[in-house]
Structures are given as C-alpha cells and as structure tokens.
Design a protein around this motif. Sequence first.
Motif, PDB file in Angstrom:
ATOM      1  N   ILE A  56      15.025 -21.880  11.732  1.00 33.31           N
ATOM      2  CA  ILE A  56      14.462 -20.874  10.837  1.00 33.31           C
ATOM      3  C   ILE A  56      13.830 -19.786  11.683  1.00 33.31           C
ATOM      4  O   ILE A  56      13.341 -20.046  12.794  1.00 33.31           O
ATOM      5  N   VAL A  57      13.853 -18.550  11.191  1.00 37.19           N
ATOM      6  CA  VAL A  57      13.149 -17.450  11.845  1.00 37.19           C
ATOM      7  C   VAL A  57      12.224 -16.792  10.829  1.00 37.19           C
ATOM      8  O   VAL A  57      12.320 -17.042   9.626  1.00 37.19           O
ATOM      9  N   LEU A  58      11.337 -15.947  11.340  1.00 41.57           N
ATOM     10  CA  LEU A  58      10.337 -15.287  10.499  1.00 41.57           C
ATOM     11  C   LEU A  58      10.601 -13.786  10.474  1.00 41.57           C
ATOM     12  O   LEU A  58      10.879 -13.169  11.501  1.00 41.57           O
ATOM     13  N   GLY A  59      10.513 -13.190   9.270  1.00 44.46           N
ATOM     14  CA  GLY A  59      10.523 -11.743   9.112  1.00 44.46           C
ATOM     15  C   GLY A  59       9.211 -11.298   8.481  1.00 44.46           C
ATOM     16  O   GLY A  59       8.438 -12.127   8.003  1.00 44.46           O
ATOM     17  N   ASN A  60       8.979  -9.981   8.449  1.00 39.51           N
ATOM     18  CA  ASN A  60       7.673  -9.516   7.988  1.00 39.51           C
ATOM     19  C   ASN A  60       7.772  -8.424   6.933  1.00 39.51           C
ATOM     20  O   ASN A  60       8.459  -7.417   7.123  1.00 39.51           O
ATOM     21  N   VAL A  61       7.077  -8.635   5.828  1.00 41.59           N
ATOM     22  CA  VAL A  61       7.101  -7.712   4.704  1.00 41.59           C
ATOM     23  C   VAL A  61       6.613  -6.328   5.099  1.00 41.59           C
ATOM     24  O   VAL A  61       7.237  -5.312   4.766  1.00 41.59           O
ATOM     25  N   TYR A  62       5.507  -6.247   5.803  1.00 41.72           N
ATOM     26  CA  TYR A  62       4.926  -4.948   6.149  1.00 41.72           C
ATOM     27  C   TYR A  62       5.932  -4.077   6.897  1.00 41.72           C
ATOM     28  O   TYR A  62       6.184  -2.924   6.539  1.00 41.72           O
ATOM     29  N   GLN A  97      -0.777  -7.672   8.716  1.00 39.87           N
ATOM     30  CA  GLN A  97      -0.428  -6.399   9.331  1.00 39.87           C
ATOM     31  C   GLN A  97      -1.110  -5.229   8.632  1.00 39.87           C
ATOM     32  O   GLN A  97      -1.522  -4.266   9.282  1.00 39.87           O
ATOM     33  N   VAL A  98      -1.233  -5.305   7.308  1.00 38.79           N
ATOM     34  CA  VAL A  98      -1.944  -4.247   6.590  1.00 38.79           C
ATOM     35  C   VAL A  98      -3.373  -4.147   7.112  1.00 38.79           C
ATOM     36  O   VAL A  98      -3.906  -3.046   7.321  1.00 38.79           O
ATOM     37  N   MET A  99      -4.004  -5.298   7.338  1.00 37.16           N
ATOM     38  CA  MET A  99      -5.392  -5.292   7.782  1.00 37.16           C
ATOM     39  C   MET A  99      -5.522  -4.875   9.248  1.00 37.16           C
ATOM     40  O   MET A  99      -6.531  -4.291   9.648  1.00 37.16           O
ATOM     41  N   ARG A 105      -6.809   2.074   5.075  1.00 39.03           N
ATOM     42  CA  ARG A 105      -6.540   1.097   4.029  1.00 39.03           C
ATOM     43  C   ARG A 105      -7.744   1.030   3.084  1.00 39.03           C
ATOM     44  O   ARG A 105      -8.890   1.185   3.496  1.00 39.03           O
ATOM     45  N   LYS A 106      -7.449   0.795   1.827  1.00 38.94           N
ATOM     46  CA  LYS A 106      -8.488   0.654   0.820  1.00 38.94           C
ATOM     47  C   LYS A 106      -8.169  -0.585   0.010  1.00 38.94           C
ATOM     48  O   LYS A 106      -7.141  -0.670  -0.663  1.00 38.94           O
ATOM     49  N   LEU A 107      -9.066  -1.555   0.084  1.00 38.75           N
ATOM     50  CA  LEU A 107      -8.874  -2.843  -0.572  1.00 38.75           C
ATOM     51  C   LEU A 107      -9.627  -2.862  -1.889  1.00 38.75           C
ATOM     52  O   LEU A 107     -10.764  -2.386  -1.977  1.00 38.75           O
ATOM     53  N   ASP A 108      -8.982  -3.401  -2.941  1.00 41.19           N
ATOM     54  CA  ASP A 108      -9.662  -3.636  -4.210  1.00 41.19           C
ATOM     55  C   ASP A 108      -9.161  -4.949  -4.776  1.00 41.19           C
ATOM     56  O   ASP A 108      -8.332  -5.627  -4.165  1.00 41.19           O
ATOM     57  N   VAL A 112      -4.025  -3.609  -2.078  1.00 38.98           N
ATOM     58  CA  VAL A 112      -4.479  -2.775  -0.978  1.00 38.98           C
ATOM     59  C   VAL A 112      -3.576  -1.552  -0.870  1.00 38.98           C
ATOM     60  O   VAL A 112      -2.355  -1.638  -0.968  1.00 38.98           O
ATOM     61  N   THR A 113      -4.204  -0.393  -0.704  1.00 42.80           N
ATOM     62  CA  THR A 113      -3.491   0.851  -0.443  1.00 42.80           C
ATOM     63  C   THR A 113      -3.659   1.153   1.044  1.00 42.80           C
ATOM     64  O   THR A 113      -4.765   1.070   1.580  1.00 42.80           O
ATOM     65  N   PHE A 114      -2.561   1.503   1.700  1.00 44.61           N
ATOM     66  CA  PHE A 114      -2.642   1.693   3.138  1.00 44.61           C
ATOM     67  C   PHE A 114      -1.711   2.813   3.583  1.00 44.61           C
ATOM     68  O   PHE A 114      -0.787   3.206   2.872  1.00 44.61           O
ATOM     69  N   ARG A 115      -1.985   3.297   4.780  1.00 42.97           N
ATOM     70  CA  ARG A 115      -1.174   4.344   5.387  1.00 42.97           C
ATOM     71  C   ARG A 115      -0.308   3.732   6.483  1.00 42.97           C
ATOM     72  O   ARG A 115      -0.794   2.958   7.316  1.00 42.97           O
ATOM     73  N   SER A 116       0.971   4.053   6.474  1.00 40.94           N
ATOM     74  CA  SER A 116       1.920   3.536   7.450  1.00 40.94           C
ATOM     75  C   SER A 116       1.529   3.916   8.871  1.00 40.94           C
ATOM     76  O   SER A 116       1.161   5.070   9.128  1.00 40.94           O
ATOM     77  N   HIS A 117       1.654   2.956   9.794  1.00 42.05           N
ATOM     78  CA  HIS A 117       1.411   3.253  11.204  1.00 42.05           C
ATOM     79  C   HIS A 117       2.580   4.030  11.808  1.00 42.05           C
ATOM     80  O   HIS A 117       2.470   4.548  12.924  1.00 42.05           O
ATOM     81  N   ILE A 118       3.701   4.138  11.066  1.00 42.39           N
ATOM     82  CA  ILE A 118       4.888   4.819  11.578  1.00 42.39           C
ATOM     83  C   ILE A 118       4.830   6.320  11.320  1.00 42.39           C
ATOM     84  O   ILE A 118       4.988   7.133  12.235  1.00 42.39           O
ATOM     85  N   ASP A 119       4.600   6.690  10.053  1.00 41.35           N
ATOM     86  CA  ASP A 119       4.661   8.110   9.704  1.00 41.35           C
ATOM     87  C   ASP A 119       3.494   8.601   8.856  1.00 41.35           C
ATOM     88  O   ASP A 119       3.471   9.751   8.422  1.00 41.35           O
ATOM     89  N   GLY A 120       2.508   7.718   8.611  1.00 38.28           N
ATOM     90  CA  GLY A 120       1.334   8.139   7.854  1.00 38.28           C
ATOM     91  C   GLY A 120       1.516   8.156   6.354  1.00 38.28           C
ATOM     92  O   GLY A 120       0.581   8.510   5.630  1.00 38.28           O
ATOM     93  N   SER A 121       2.697   7.767   5.862  1.00 36.59           N
ATOM     94  CA  SER A 121       2.928   7.743   4.415  1.00 36.59           C
ATOM     95  C   SER A 121       2.059   6.665   3.762  1.00 36.59           C
ATOM     96  O   SER A 121       1.691   5.670   4.382  1.00 36.59           O
ATOM     97  N   THR A 122       1.736   6.878   2.477  1.00 35.94           N
ATOM     98  CA  THR A 122       0.843   5.975   1.756  1.00 35.94           C
ATOM     99  C   THR A 122       1.652   4.972   0.938  1.00 35.94           C
ATOM    100  O   THR A 122       2.649   5.334   0.303  1.00 35.94           O
ATOM    101  N   HIS A 123       1.201   3.724   0.955  1.00 38.04           N
ATOM    102  CA  HIS A 123       1.892   2.646   0.248  1.00 38.04           C
ATOM    103  C   HIS A 123       0.865   1.764  -0.463  1.00 38.04           C
ATOM    104  O   HIS A 123      -0.308   1.724  -0.091  1.00 38.04           O
ATOM    105  N   ARG A 124       1.349   1.026  -1.453  1.00 37.00           N
ATOM    106  CA  ARG A 124       0.514   0.120  -2.227  1.00 37.00           C
ATOM    107  C   ARG A 124       1.130  -1.273  -2.173  1.00 37.00           C
ATOM    108  O   ARG A 124       2.325  -1.446  -2.421  1.00 37.00           O
ATOM    109  N   LEU A 125       0.327  -2.264  -1.801  1.00 39.18           N
ATOM    110  CA  LEU A 125       0.796  -3.650  -1.751  1.00 39.18           C
ATOM    111  C   LEU A 125      -0.115  -4.506  -2.616  1.00 39.18           C
ATOM    112  O   LEU A 125      -1.327  -4.540  -2.421  1.00 39.18           O
ATOM    113  N   THR A 126       0.471  -5.158  -3.594  1.00 40.00           N
ATOM    114  CA  THR A 126      -0.233  -6.107  -4.457  1.00 40.00           C
ATOM    115  C   THR A 126       0.436  -7.466  -4.303  1.00 40.00           C
ATOM    116  O   THR A 126       1.536  -7.561  -3.730  1.00 40.00           O
ATOM    117  N   PRO A 127      -0.177  -8.526  -4.806  1.00 43.37           N
ATOM    118  CA  PRO A 127       0.500  -9.834  -4.745  1.00 43.37           C
ATOM    119  C   PRO A 127       1.880  -9.796  -5.391  1.00 43.37           C
ATOM    120  O   PRO A 127       2.839 -10.374  -4.861  1.00 43.37           O
TER     121      PRO A 127
END
Length: 372
Positions: A56-62, A97-99, A105-108, A112-127
């Motif tokens: 098995i290998v691991l991939g990452n959502v972020y 990775q988000v943290m 990043r803004k956690l509620d 969590v709403t966060f800015r990409s480390h690649i291009d600064g674009s804004t994204h939203r991640l929920t469960p």
Amino acid sequence: MSAIPFNIAASDGAARTGDLVFPRGAIRTPAFMPVGTAATVKALYADQVRATGADIVLGNVYHLMLRPGAERVARLGGLHTFMGWPRPILTDSGGFQVMSLSALRKLDRDGVTFRSHIDGSTHRLTPERSVEIQRLLGADVTMQLDECVRLPASREEIERAMLLSVDWAERSKAAFGAPQGRALFGIVQGGDVADLRKVSACKLVDIGFDGYAVGGLAVGEPQETMLAMLDETVPALPWDRPRYLMGVGSPDDILKSVARGIDMFDCVMPTRAGRHGQAFTRFGKINLKNARHADDPRPLDEASDCPALRDYSRAYLHHLVKAGEILGMMLLSWANIAYYQHLMYGARAAIAAGSFADYAASAQEGWARGDI
C-alpha cells in the motif's frame, strides 16, 4: 462489523501480525506505507515500490486537491490509474498539511479556509469535502479530517482541538456512508495529555470506524512521550481493528510501536534521507557524503535482494551524491524503501514465531552504530 476484513494470524505480547483485505489486495501487517504525497513515491517507479514488498502507498488530499485537482484525477480514472499503482492506497485527509503549510488559514467549527502554498489561491476544506475528495481520488482507506495541534500546547488548546476532531469524525462518517470495499479510519488526538488521548479514543470507538489512527505525534516530541501516549491509547482501541500511527518514523520508533500493538506506519524519512545521501541498512545508517566511502568497493548490503543495496558500490554511491547526480537520489531512495519493507517482513515473521523481542533487540544493535 467492518466490511473490510482484518485477520490477526498471530500475536506476541501486544504485537500482532495479520492482513487487512481489500478488493485491490491484502495489506500484510505490521505494514510500512511509502509516502506518495503527490501521486508519486519520490524518485521511484511504482513497480520498484511494489518490488520492495510494499502492499500500500499513501497519497495526500491537500497536495492532490491543489494540483492536479481531485476532479481531474477522477476524470482520468482515479488515483490508481493516474499513478500506475493497482494496489491499495490510503489518503491522508489534508488536515496536517493545512495546519503546517498554508500561509493563511482560518479555522472554525465547520472547517478550515486556507491559502495555497503554491499560488496563494483560497480554498475551503470541511470534513465532508475531505471525504468527497478522497472518494474522487478512489482511496481504499479514507482518513477523517482532524485538527493537529503543534506541541507544546496548553491543555485547553489540546482539548479544544481533540473535541473538534471528534465532531469532525462524526461528520466524516456520515459523509462516507457505507461504500463496498473501502475503509474509513478515525484519528485519535489529544496531544501529550494522556487522559485526553483516552477520551478521544473512547469517543471514536463509540462512533465506530473500520480502523483507528493515532495522530498528532512524531511532531518533535521526545520518543518517550510518543511511546507513553501509545501506552495510554492503544488499550482503548478495539483489538480486532487495525491501528495506524501516523507519520512514524525511524526504524527504532516503528519496532517499539509494533511492540505496543500498532499495525500500520507511514513516513517520508526513507525517501527524504535517500535524497540527502543517507542509506538505512541492517548495519546502521550510512552517510554516503562521508569521504571514507570514496574508495570502498563494498555494496550497502551484499545479502540484500534489492539491486540498489546489492549491486552498487559505496564508492559509486558516494560519487553520485557528491556530484549531485539524480541517480544517487533514486538508488538511495530505492534502497531505503527496500530496507523498511525488509524490516517489516522480519517483524511479521518474528511475531509469528513468538520471537519479536529478540528480533527488535537484534535490529537495534545494528542501528546503535549510528552514522557511518
């Protein structure tokens, strides 16, 4: 009852060996999962990874949600097809990775709403979105979204993050549903506070998951702290479900955790070390940058069945590292993944034979030599 069979074939103290069975293949446990963060185990072909014995290998959502995008991977046939890996894949939920990587990043309570480390674009991640992304990728093992707190932290901060992670665990399970042939793991949090670890574990067991991960460790705390948290956490988890210690680690960390009943591991250490000129072997860790290797015709391990360990001299590997040649990174990453898989093969055999303590002690004798 989980839809994913976990068969424990033998135990030796708290250590156990068995297999976790998916439609794409069985994962022999204890198992080390090479990290393929961005749909690749760095510097290795997929068939090389498989040839080392990895199930098995691991991939990452972020990383995959940012580039190339989960919807794109789904259109191209899913992560297995995309990266040429036909066996099981576990996807990390992206929470760590988000943290740790996001510039903003803004956690509620909702996510969590966060800015990409690649291009600064804004994204939203929920469960729910994390589970959806993992479904689009086609993960065999989906991880709940959680909040990982950097240590040291106050008890109040650790408890807040733990309770939020439990809430997100419930939402992740509701979003996951009951798909055939796939598993959802909950993640125990609680920092370095023993009673909070037990509370987290008990709450997750009440929710019910196919497997249970221990998160928020291997983040810079001493090994004794990590092991103490396992001593408190593992007994609260079901015997008949797999246990996964996230982000661990060194060979010594792994075998001491196997002795405490952990079944699954992942870590970037073997490939990262390989890219920086270090090889893990049964003789200890070898630093190929050292000038002492410049005239050494011996391979890293002449008895190994891995070509990277067996067929190339230390002098040649030293040359590749000093010259900055990509082949050096490739060979040492291959050698290290092969060593980790050999370590797990030996652990499984020793548990089955009732000699795990002797096996671990013998392995530690080699590592005690340190960098050579």
